[in-house]
Design a protein around this motif. Structure first.
Motif, PDB file in Angstrom:
ATOM      1  N   UNK A 186      -2.813  -4.898  -5.929  1.00  0.00           N
ATOM      2  CA  UNK A 186      -2.573  -6.289  -5.694  1.00  0.00           C
ATOM      3  C   UNK A 186      -1.730  -6.432  -4.497  1.00  0.00           C
ATOM      4  N   UNK A 187      -0.604  -5.668  -4.327  1.00  0.00           N
ATOM      5  CA  UNK A 187       0.094  -5.775  -2.879  1.00  0.00           C
ATOM      6  C   UNK A 187      -0.625  -5.587  -1.678  1.00  0.00           C
ATOM      7  N   UNK A 188      -1.502  -4.252  -1.807  1.00  0.00           N
ATOM      8  CA  UNK A 188      -2.247  -4.030  -0.562  1.00  0.00           C
ATOM      9  C   UNK A 188      -3.176  -5.117  -0.253  1.00  0.00           C
ATOM     10  N   UNK A 189      -4.001  -5.817  -1.355  1.00  0.00           N
ATOM     11  CA  UNK A 189      -5.006  -6.666  -1.068  1.00  0.00           C
ATOM     12  C   UNK A 189      -4.244  -8.033  -0.401  1.00  0.00           C
ATOM     13  N   UNK A 190      -3.027  -8.283  -1.153  1.00  0.00           N
ATOM     14  CA  UNK A 190      -2.520  -9.578  -0.237  1.00  0.00           C
ATOM     15  C   UNK A 190      -2.115  -9.087   0.956  1.00  0.00           C
ATOM     16  N   UNK A 192      -3.126  -7.394   3.224  1.00  0.00           N
ATOM     17  CA  UNK A 192      -4.314  -7.006   4.070  1.00  0.00           C
ATOM     18  C   UNK A 192      -5.067  -8.297   4.355  1.00  0.00           C
ATOM     19  N   UNK A 193      -5.204  -9.146   3.221  1.00  0.00           N
ATOM     20  CA  UNK A 193      -5.875 -10.477   3.144  1.00  0.00           C
ATOM     21  C   UNK A 193      -5.066 -11.442   4.340  1.00  0.00           C
ATOM     22  N   UNK A 194      -3.661 -11.440   4.223  1.00  0.00           N
ATOM     23  CA  UNK A 194      -2.834 -12.286   4.938  1.00  0.00           C
ATOM     24  C   UNK A 194      -3.120 -11.783   6.386  1.00  0.00           C
ATOM     25  N   UNK A 237       4.906  -6.193   1.266  1.00  0.00           N
ATOM     26  CA  UNK A 237       3.852  -5.965   0.854  1.00  0.00           C
ATOM     27  C   UNK A 237       3.102  -4.706   0.777  1.00  0.00           C
ATOM     28  N   UNK A 238       2.914  -4.339   2.201  1.00  0.00           N
ATOM     29  CA  UNK A 238       2.381  -2.987   2.510  1.00  0.00           C
ATOM     30  C   UNK A 238       3.266  -1.949   1.893  1.00  0.00           C
ATOM     31  N   UNK A 239       4.591  -2.025   2.183  1.00  0.00           N
ATOM     32  CA  UNK A 239       5.303  -0.828   1.708  1.00  0.00           C
ATOM     33  C   UNK A 239       5.467  -0.828   0.106  1.00  0.00           C
ATOM     34  N   UNK A 240       5.514  -1.704  -0.439  1.00  0.00           N
ATOM     35  CA  UNK A 240       5.484  -1.481  -2.031  1.00  0.00           C
ATOM     36  C   UNK A 240       4.332  -1.368  -2.549  1.00  0.00           C
ATOM     37  N   UNK A 241       3.076  -1.397  -1.879  1.00  0.00           N
ATOM     38  CA  UNK A 241       1.954  -1.245  -2.445  1.00  0.00           C
ATOM     39  C   UNK A 241       1.774   0.586  -2.562  1.00  0.00           C
ATOM     40  N   UNK A 242       2.661   1.219  -1.976  1.00  0.00           N
ATOM     41  CA  UNK A 242       2.522   2.599  -1.992  1.00  0.00           C
ATOM     42  C   UNK A 242       1.864   3.272  -0.828  1.00  0.00           C
ATOM     43  N   UNK A 243       1.232   2.501   0.030  1.00  0.00           N
ATOM     44  CA  UNK A 243       0.557   3.303   1.223  1.00  0.00           C
ATOM     45  C   UNK A 243       1.373   4.053   1.855  1.00  0.00           C
ATOM     46  N   UNK A 244       1.163   5.097   2.401  1.00  0.00           N
ATOM     47  CA  UNK A 244       2.035   6.072   3.432  1.00  0.00           C
ATOM     48  C   UNK A 244       2.310   5.550   4.627  1.00  0.00           C
ATOM     49  N   UNK A 387     -17.045   2.483  11.618  1.00  0.00           N
ATOM     50  CA  UNK A 387     -17.671   2.072  10.558  1.00  0.00           C
ATOM     51  C   UNK A 387     -17.133   1.174   9.715  1.00  0.00           C
ATOM     52  N   UNK A 388     -15.617   1.140   9.564  1.00  0.00           N
ATOM     53  CA  UNK A 388     -15.037   0.189   8.690  1.00  0.00           C
ATOM     54  C   UNK A 388     -14.163  -1.067   9.169  1.00  0.00           C
ATOM     55  N   UNK A 389     -14.667  -1.384  10.477  1.00  0.00           N
ATOM     56  CA  UNK A 389     -13.986  -2.465  11.048  1.00  0.00           C
ATOM     57  C   UNK A 389     -14.117  -3.745  10.345  1.00  0.00           C
ATOM     58  N   UNK A 390     -15.603  -3.963   9.541  1.00  0.00           N
ATOM     59  CA  UNK A 390     -15.816  -4.912   8.814  1.00  0.00           C
ATOM     60  C   UNK A 390     -15.146  -5.365   7.578  1.00  0.00           C
ATOM     61  N   UNK A 391     -14.578  -4.207   7.118  1.00  0.00           N
ATOM     62  CA  UNK A 391     -14.112  -4.051   5.596  1.00  0.00           C
ATOM     63  C   UNK A 391     -12.506  -3.722   5.687  1.00  0.00           C
ATOM     64  N   UNK A 392     -11.825  -4.431   6.340  1.00  0.00           N
ATOM     65  CA  UNK A 392     -10.309  -4.145   6.568  1.00  0.00           C
ATOM     66  C   UNK A 392      -9.726  -4.344   5.018  1.00  0.00           C
ATOM     67  N   UNK A 393      -9.862  -5.447   4.539  1.00  0.00           N
ATOM     68  CA  UNK A 393      -9.410  -5.624   2.898  1.00  0.00           C
ATOM     69  C   UNK A 393      -9.606  -4.726   2.142  1.00  0.00           C
ATOM     70  N   UNK A 394     -11.052  -4.441   2.036  1.00  0.00           N
ATOM     71  CA  UNK A 394     -11.489  -3.424   0.958  1.00  0.00           C
ATOM     72  C   UNK A 394     -10.869  -2.166   1.310  1.00  0.00           C
TER      73      UNK A 394
END
Length: 827
Positions: A186-190, A192-194, A237-244, A387-394
């Motif tokens: 949820x945090x990562x999606x929010x 990236x979407x913003x 949100x990005x930090x709390x998502x646990x991403x490194x 390859x992934x520039x079209x899918x940043x949120x995903x």
């Protein structure tokens, strides 16, 4: 460069034919400034108003470079006009009233007022972000029953034996595991979407782009208010998502955004790019200061890493801004411990000289880690861009999900990285035993856990840094170094306990603890930070301000020195410098030394598009501008001889032509770039006078001048373009991009491309695409067609776009193509 030639060529032309002499004198005398000609003409306020209006237009030109030479000249004109107005004031009023005194005092103190406001805003923002980040990170694991808005630390304040107020979401650990993963998604999606919807420039760290902006590269919107807001919301949100990813790099970005937004309210900084550069450098220092609680380290970081031009005045501005920001953060006291950052630590024991051997091992690890991560992260960035520039949120959501799944079982990866560093830095004495990591009976399991944490976090940093969320790499690297350093410290401690009477450990006192594993973690963090960023002095000062231990300055210097030596041997430039190279930004690093052995004419643009001094109509000039997308045009006497008379920028020329159109001048009207009435004696209509827009003294060099010297001119003086002339005749022109293209080609010849790497990227993309298709099909079948993950037609179209190569810079439309080469072909 040509002032010496211009003083001698006038006397050397007496033996030439008359027409040649006239042409040469026209060029040489026109190149003299009014001061050199013995004139000191007053500044026309109307002309200065036009110059200010053109500067305002240039603010909104995207992907262009600032001409620092021209900017300095215009600032001198503004100062001269203010002196004229001040002199006239005494003639009109006869005395200096209190209003005038107050205005002059405000104008003199305006710089310090701006820096104070910016520092206060940065400190407040940093405090709120720290509080929000800690709460979001803890909410994934549980909640506070007394007050839901409190994080675990505040909820359990003062509790020593357990904490009844803090509850996990469930007593069933698999359910906690699932909720942990869902919160991360949820945090990562929010976040990236913003970023994708409102401010794409808020993604990433921003340090590499800010380095280019401070050097004079214009990126419209990168330091805007919208970017500031989205960066400040998306970062927790990005930090709390646990991403490194970390918040220290983005702290520099939102600090510089704050400075840019506030300084725009003041006319002095809105019109002058050089003064704005001072503010941005000071803001970069304040960003690091609030991130690490290190004001002096922030100033040194701005000097060592961010700024290509750092005079004493800028250093004082940076120092004061960092001081104000740190003072406001300390007054806010976000952790309620008096500490500015969570992982602040104090050591009361000294070190031993036999430990230098292990410090060197940690330094070698830092250099190898930095080179390894930079190399593979650039390859990951290449794959992502293709390859992934079209899918940043995903992409961000899947990365956060995978990170949560992999990290939850490991006690050092499950918690926030700053919290893990706080634990790893601590001494074992004094009740600082997290999960019994100091218990000798758990030594083997702790070493294995730290090793897994080091390897897994390194892999996650490689694939996560660069995804489209606010993301830094400082803290992840420090966390990796701290885990490795603690592991080395535990091994050294075990070695000492196994051989306490060995001569190697003879310096140890039998009545005191000899080895402190926490200090090894602290040095490992310094080594990893120095290895990934290729900085030295600022790292030592930052780590010193974190610990306050003078005794560990020498070990830190040894570790950072070894790391720097290994890093320079294995690679060139830190992650920020390599990202500048990867993105193709026009930036010449003043830390690099070049030895090409070729003249400037080798890489110059031959036969540039020129305009003649007279005889061209408005229609003809507009046709030339429509055919060419260059940012300026040399002015010559005629297209055959090409006697150079000056240079006019595209923005200035466009402004003059638009003004003529508003005044309804006929399109057949002739234009004059020089005030010579005899050139238009036969013309019935008055010509369009463009002389005030022409730079009569452009920077010029000889074709045989070494390319290295020309690059130094770009670095030291900062012109947008350098014209190449030989005996007064134009032969070509040089820009920063021309120099970088040649440098890139020379480096490509020295390091041939490795074959077969594109095939591997294509195979990986096919695996990812097949997996995504399989998941979408299964989801659609299970839901009976009610739930669809993606559209096959959109996927195919995006896949076709992803396989298209990037456009080279020369084929672009002149507005958004900044890449020098397709960097994916090299990575």
């Amino acid at each position: 460069m040509n002032n010496r030639q211009s003083t001698t060529s006038a006397t050397a032309t007496s033996s030439r034919p008359p027409h040649s002499r006239a042409n040469t004198l026209s060029r040489r005398f026109s190149a003299l400034s009014t001061a050199e000609q013995g004139k000191d003409d007053p500044v026309d306020p109307a002309e200065q108003a036009v110059a200010d209006e053109i500067d305002e237009i240039k603010r909104y030109e995207d992907f262009t470079t600032i001409d620092w030479v021209q900017d300095a000249a215009r600032e001198q004109q503004r100062r001269k006009l203010r002196r004229q107005e001040r002199a006239g004031f005494f003639e009109r009023e006869g005395r200096l009233g209190w209003r005038r005194k107050a205005w002059e005092a405000y104008d003199a103190a305006q710089g310090w007022i701006v820096v104070t406001l910016i520092g206060s805003a940065i400190g407040l923002n940093a405090a709120f972000l720290n509080i929000i980040t800690e709460w979001l990170s803890d909410i994934k694991r549980g909640y506070c029953t007394t007050a839901f808005y409190l994080n675990e630390s505040f909820c359990c304040w003062g509790a020593e034996d357990g904490c009844a107020e803090w509850h996990h979401w469930s007593g069933f650990w698999p359910l906690n595991y699932v909720l942990y993963i869902l919160f991360s998604m949820l945090f990562a999606f929010a976040s990236a979407r913003l970023v994708k919807s409102y401010a794409p420039y808020a993604a990433g760290s921003g340090i590499s782009e800010i380095k280019c902006i401070i050097a004079g590269f214009v990126m419209k919107g990168f330091l805007g208010f919208r970017t500031l807001v989205i960066k400040s919301i998306g970062l927790p949100l990005a930090i709390a998502s646990g991403l490194s990813v970390g918040k220290e790099g983005p702290s520099v970005h939102y600090a510089v955004c704050t400075g840019n937004v506030i300084s725009r309210f003041f006319v002095k900084y809105r019109r002058n790019a050089a003064k704005t550069r001072e503010i941005l450098s000071a803001c970069a220092a304040a960003g690091v200061a609030v991130a690490f609680g290190s004001p002096i380290g922030g100033v040194l970081f701005s000097l060592e890493e961010m700024s290509s031009y750092f005079p004493l005045k800028t250093m004082w501005r940076s120092y004061f801004c960092a001081l104000v920001a740190t003072a406001v953060l300390a007054a806010m006291n976000p952790f309620r411990t008096g500490q500015l950052v969570m992982f602040t630590v104090r050591y009361d024991r000294s070190w031993h000289f036999f430990e230098v051997l292990f410090y060197i091992v940690i330094g070698i690890f830092g250099g190898v880690y930095g080179a390894f991560v930079i190399t593979w992260n650039l390859r990951a960035q290449s794959f992502r861009k293709k390859y992934l520039s079209k899918y940043p949120t995903v992409e961000a959501t899947i990365l956060a999900t995978a990170t949560a799944i992999l990290c939850y079982p490991n006690m050092f990866l499950r918690i926030d990285m700053t919290e893990s560093m706080e634990i790893l830095f601590q001494e074992c004495e004094g009740g600082h035993d997290f999960d019994e990591i100091c218990d000798p009976r758990n030594r083997t399991s702790i070493i294995f856990t730290l090793l897994v944490a080091t390897l897994l976090r390194t892999f996650l940093v490689i694939i996560s840094y660069g995804c489209k969320v606010p993301a830094g790499i400082f803290v992840p690297s420090m966390a990796i170094g701290a885990a490795f350093g603690r592991m080395v410290g535990i091994l050294v401690q075990a070695l000492h306990e196994a051989f306490p009477t060995s001569a190697f450990f003879s310096a140890c006192d039998a009545n005191q603890t000899c080895i402190t594993p926490g200090t090894y973690a602290f040095l490992g963090a310094a080594a990893a930070l120095a290895g990934i960023m290729h900085i030295t002095v600022s790292v030592v000062v930052i780590m010193f301000e974190l610990t306050g231990a003078l005794t560990y300055i020498l070990p830190t210097m040894i570790v950072v020195g070894v790391t720097k030596a290994v890093s320079e041997r294995l690679g060139k430039g830190g992650i920020a410098d390599r990202m500048i190279w990867f993105n193709g930004f026009p930036f010449l690093d003043n830390k690099e030394d070049h030895s090409f052995g070729v003249p400037a004419s080798t890489c110059m643009t031959k036969d540039p598009t020129c305009l003649t001094v007279a005889g061209m109509s408005i229609t003809e000039i507009e046709a030339v501008m429509a055919r060419s997308k260059v940012q300026g045009f040399p002015i010559v006497e005629d297209l055959d001889e090409k006697i150079l008379l000056g240079f006019i920028g595209r923005t200035e020329l466009r402004y003059a032509l638009d003004k003529a159109e508003r005044e309804r001048m006929p399109k057949r009207t002739l234009c004059s770039f020089k005030a010579d009435n005899h050139l238009f004696a036969s013309s019935e209509a008055a010509p369009l006078d463009l002389q005030q827009f022409v730079n009569a003294t452009p920077l010029t060099v000889h074709p045989n001048l070494p390319l290295e010297t020309t690059m130094e001119l770009f670095k030291k003086l900062g012109p947008r373009v350098i014209l190449v002339e030989h005996r007064g005749r134009l032969t070509g022109l040089l820009t920063v991009k021309d120099c970088l293209k040649y440098q890139f080609q020379a480096e490509a010849l020295e390091h041939p491309r490795e074959a077969g790497r594109h095939g591997g990227q294509e195979a990986l993309w096919q695996v990812i695409r097949s997996s995504a298709t399989w998941v979408a099909d299964k989801t659609r079948n299970i839901s009976g067609g009610r739930l669809r993950l993606g559209d096959e037609r959109q996927t195919a179209a995006a896949d076709g776009e992803a396989s298209q190569p990037l456009r080279p810079a020369d084929e672009g439309d002149g507005r958004g193509d900044v890449e020098l080469e397709d960097r994916r072909e090299v990575i």
